[in-house]
Design an enzyme around this catalytic site. Structure first.
Site, mmCIF file in Angstrom:
data_model
loop_
_atom_site.group_PDB
_atom_site.id
_atom_site.type_symbol
_atom_site.label_atom_id
_atom_site.label_comp_id
_atom_site.label_asym_id
_atom_site.label_seq_id
_atom_site.Cartn_x
_atom_site.Cartn_y
_atom_site.Cartn_z
ATOM 1 N N GLU A 37 0.808 -1.228 0.000
ATOM 2 C CA GLU A 37 0.000 0.000 0.000
ATOM 3 C C GLU A 37 0.842 1.280 0.000
ATOM 4 O O GLU A 37 0.491 2.255 -0.648
ATOM 5 C CB GLU A 37 -0.947 0.015 1.199
ATOM 6 C CG GLU A 37 -2.126 -0.931 1.020
ATOM 7 C CD GLU A 37 -3.210 -0.713 2.066
ATOM 8 O OE1 GLU A 37 -4.031 0.197 1.896
ATOM 9 O OE2 GLU A 37 -3.213 -1.453 3.068
ATOM 10 N N HIS A 68 7.180 -26.808 4.543
ATOM 11 C CA HIS A 68 6.487 -28.001 4.075
ATOM 12 C C HIS A 68 5.995 -27.859 2.644
ATOM 13 O O HIS A 68 5.267 -28.715 2.160
ATOM 14 C CB HIS A 68 5.347 -28.333 5.038
ATOM 15 C CG HIS A 68 5.853 -28.646 6.417
ATOM 16 N ND1 HIS A 68 6.276 -29.907 6.791
ATOM 17 C CD2 HIS A 68 6.072 -27.843 7.495
ATOM 18 C CE1 HIS A 68 6.701 -29.871 8.050
ATOM 19 N NE2 HIS A 68 6.602 -28.633 8.488
ATOM 20 N N LYS A 86 -13.521 0.243 -5.164
ATOM 21 C CA LYS A 86 -14.678 0.622 -4.350
ATOM 22 C C LYS A 86 -15.731 1.335 -5.194
ATOM 23 O O LYS A 86 -16.929 1.105 -5.027
ATOM 24 C CB LYS A 86 -14.240 1.514 -3.186
ATOM 25 C CG LYS A 86 -13.593 0.732 -2.057
ATOM 26 C CD LYS A 86 -13.345 1.604 -0.844
ATOM 27 C CE LYS A 86 -12.702 0.774 0.265
ATOM 28 N NZ LYS A 86 -12.189 1.552 1.375
HETATM 29 O O1 LIG Z 1 -10.413 0.184 8.814
HETATM 30 P P1 LIG Z 1 -11.319 0.361 7.670
HETATM 31 O O2 LIG Z 1 -11.729 1.786 7.480
HETATM 32 O O3 LIG Z 1 -12.491 -0.548 7.742
HETATM 33 O O4 LIG Z 1 -10.522 -0.007 6.383
HETATM 34 C C1 LIG Z 1 -10.075 -1.300 6.153
HETATM 35 C C2 LIG Z 1 -9.130 -1.316 5.007
HETATM 36 O O5 LIG Z 1 -9.776 -0.829 3.877
HETATM 37 C C3 LIG Z 1 -8.973 0.124 3.204
HETATM 38 O O6 LIG Z 1 -9.426 1.393 3.542
HETATM 39 C C4 LIG Z 1 -8.986 -0.042 1.756
HETATM 40 O O7 LIG Z 1 -10.116 -0.680 1.282
HETATM 41 C C5 LIG Z 1 -7.595 -0.128 3.762
HETATM 42 O O8 LIG Z 1 -6.733 0.908 3.526
HETATM 43 C C6 LIG Z 1 -7.925 -0.417 5.170
HETATM 44 O O9 LIG Z 1 -6.873 -1.000 5.854
#
Ligand SMILES: O=P(O)(O)OC[C@H]1O[C@](O)(CO)[C@@H](O)[C@@H]1O
Length: 354
Positions: free
Chosen positions: A236, A252, A346
Site C-alpha cells: 500500500e 512443508h 470501491k
Molecule cells: O479500517 P477500515 O476503514 O475498515 O478499512 C479497512 C481497510 O480498507 C482500506 O481502507 C482499503 O479498502 C484499507 O486501507 C484499510 O486498511
C-alpha cells in the site's frame, strides 16, 4: 540516495512520514482511550471472541490474537468476510473494527453478528458503523480520525488489547505499553530521514529490497502477523508487490519451490523476522532455510526485535517495516498515501448493486 531529504519530501506530500514518526504519541493517546473503556461484559459471559475487520483493522485484530495466544482461555478468531461463521452465537463477543466505519464487509458482518445474537462492541472513528452500533445500543470505542487506516495501527490495536484486559481475558499490559512508547521513541530517532544511510537500518534494508521482490518470513505464534503487516505496508505505501509466509508451514511446501525459474528467484529478497520467543525449532528452521536458498535468491536479511516486553518487541519490528515501506515508496517515486486501485475497486463495487 535515501539521504536526499528533498526527494523524500517531494514523494510524501500527504505526510505519511509524519504519521509514522508520530506513532509513539498515537500509542499514548490510544492508551488513554483504552483506560476509559467501560464495558459490562465479563470473561465468564463469553466462550469466544471474533474480531471482524479488513486491511489495517484486521491486522490490529490479528496482532491481538497472536499477542493473547498463550494467555487467553477462549479462542480468538479474526474474520475478514461479509459473514460470520455459524458458531457465532449469544456467547460470542464480536468486535467490529473499522477505522472509517464504512467498510462494506465489516458493516455486513456487523449485521450478521446482530442477527446471530452476539455481544457486540464496535471500534471506529465514526461512519455507518458508529451510527448503527449506537442506534442498536452497543458499546462503541471511538478513536480519532484523520489518518489512513494503516497508519492508525496504534488506535486499532491498543484499545482492543486493553478491552481484553478490561473483560478479564488477559492480565494488565500497562508496563508493556509504556515500554513500547519508549522503544519506538528511540527507534524513530534511528530510522527517520535525517539519519544517514550508514547509521540507518531502515534505509539500508530498503536499498536491498529496491527493484527486488520482497518476501517477508515470520514465525507462527510470534512474528507471523508482523510479516503480514510488512507485506501490506510495502504494497500500500510503496506500491510494490511483496509476499509473506510463516514458519514452519513454509518448510512443508514453499521451500521446494526454489529451483526454477532462476531469473525470477534471483529477484527474491528475503527478510526473516526474529524474536526471542520464537519456538526454538522454528529458529533452527530459519537458519537451515537460509542455507538452502543462499545463491538462489538475491539475498536474505535477518531482522531482530528490540525491547524487553512482548509488545515492545512486536512494535519494534512493525516500526522498521513501516519506515522501510516509506523509503521504498520514495525510491519508486510514489506518494505512500493514495491507494488508487482500491478507490477504483470501491467505486466499481458501488455501481453494482445485488
Ligand atoms: O479500517 P477500515 O476503514 O475498515 O478499512 C479497512 C481497510 O480498507 C482500506 O481502507 C482499503 O479498502 C484499507 O486501507 C484499510 O486498511
Amino acid at each position: 540516495m535515501l539521504d536526499n531529504l528533498e526527494m523524500i519530501a517531494q514523494n510524501d506530500p500527504s505526510g505519511m512520514f509524519e504519521a509514522v514518526y508520530n506513532l509513539p504519541e498515537q500509542i499514548q493517546k490510544a492508551y488513554e482511550i483504552g483506560k476509559n473503556i467501560s464495558v459490562d461484559i465479563k470473561a465468564e459471559d463469553i466462550d469466544k471472541v471474533v474480531i471482524t475487520g479488513l486491511g489495517g483493522s484486521a491486522i490490529g485484530g490479528n496482532l491481538v490474537r497472536v499477542f493473547v495466544l498463550d494467555q487467553c482461555k477462549v479462542p480468538v478468531i479474526v474474520n475478514r468476510d461479509y459473514v460470520l461463521p455459524a458458531y457465532v452465537n449469544s456467547k460470542t463477543l464480536v468486535i467490529a473494527s473499522s477505522y472509517s466505519g464504512n467498510t462494506e464487509e465489516t458493516l455486513s458482518a456487523y449485521q450478521d453478528a446482530k442477527a446471530k445474537g452476539a455481544k457486540i462492541i464496535a471500534i471506529t472513528t465514526g461512519g455507518k458503523l458508529k451510527e448503527m452500533a449506537e442506534k442498536d445500543g452497543y458499546y462503541v470505542i471511538t478513536i480519532p480520525g484523520g489518518l489512513q487506516p494503516r497508519a492508525a495501527l496504534g488506535y486499532s490495536f491498543i484499545p482492543l488489547l486493553m478491552l481484553f484486559v478490561k473483560i478479564g481475558l488477559i492480565p494488565p499490559v500497562d508496563d508493556q505499553i509504556e515500554e513500547t512508547i519508549k522503544v519506538l521513541s528511540d527507534l524513530r530517532e534511528r530510522y527517520k530521514p535525517e539519519v544517514p544511510e550508514e547509521k540507518n537500518l531502515a534505509k539500508r534494508l530498503t536499498l536491498k529490497l529496491w527493484n527486488k521482490l520482497p518476501i517477508i518470513y515470520g514465525i507462527s505464534g510470534t512474528t507471523e502477523v508482523i510479516a503480514e503487516r510488512w507485506k501490506g505496508q510495502i504494497c500500500e505505501n510503496s506500491k510494490s508487490p511483496a509476499y509473506f509466509n510463516v514458519f514452519s508451514e513454509l518448510n512443508h511446501n514453499e521451500i521446494v519451490g526454489t529451483e526454477s525459474p532462476k531469473h525470477i528467484l534471483g529477484l527474491f529478497e528475503i527478510v526473516m523476522l526474529h524474536d526471542v520467543e520464537d519456538h526454538k525449532r522454528n529458529a533452527i528452521r530459519m537458519d537451515i532455510t537460509k542455507d538452502l536458498v543462499k545463491g538462489v535468491v538475491s539475498g536474505v536479511n535477518d531482522i531482530y526485535s528490540i525491547g524487553n516486553s512482548r509488545l515492545a518487541r512486536m512494535f519494534s519490528l512493525i516500526y522498521l517495516g513501516d519506515y522501510v515501506s516509506l523509503y521504498l515508496a520514495t525510491l519508486y517515486q510514489n506518494d505512500p498515501t493514495p491507494v488508487k486501485k482500491i478507490d477504483i475497486l470501491k467505486n466499481k463495487l458501488a455501481e453494482i448493486k445485488d
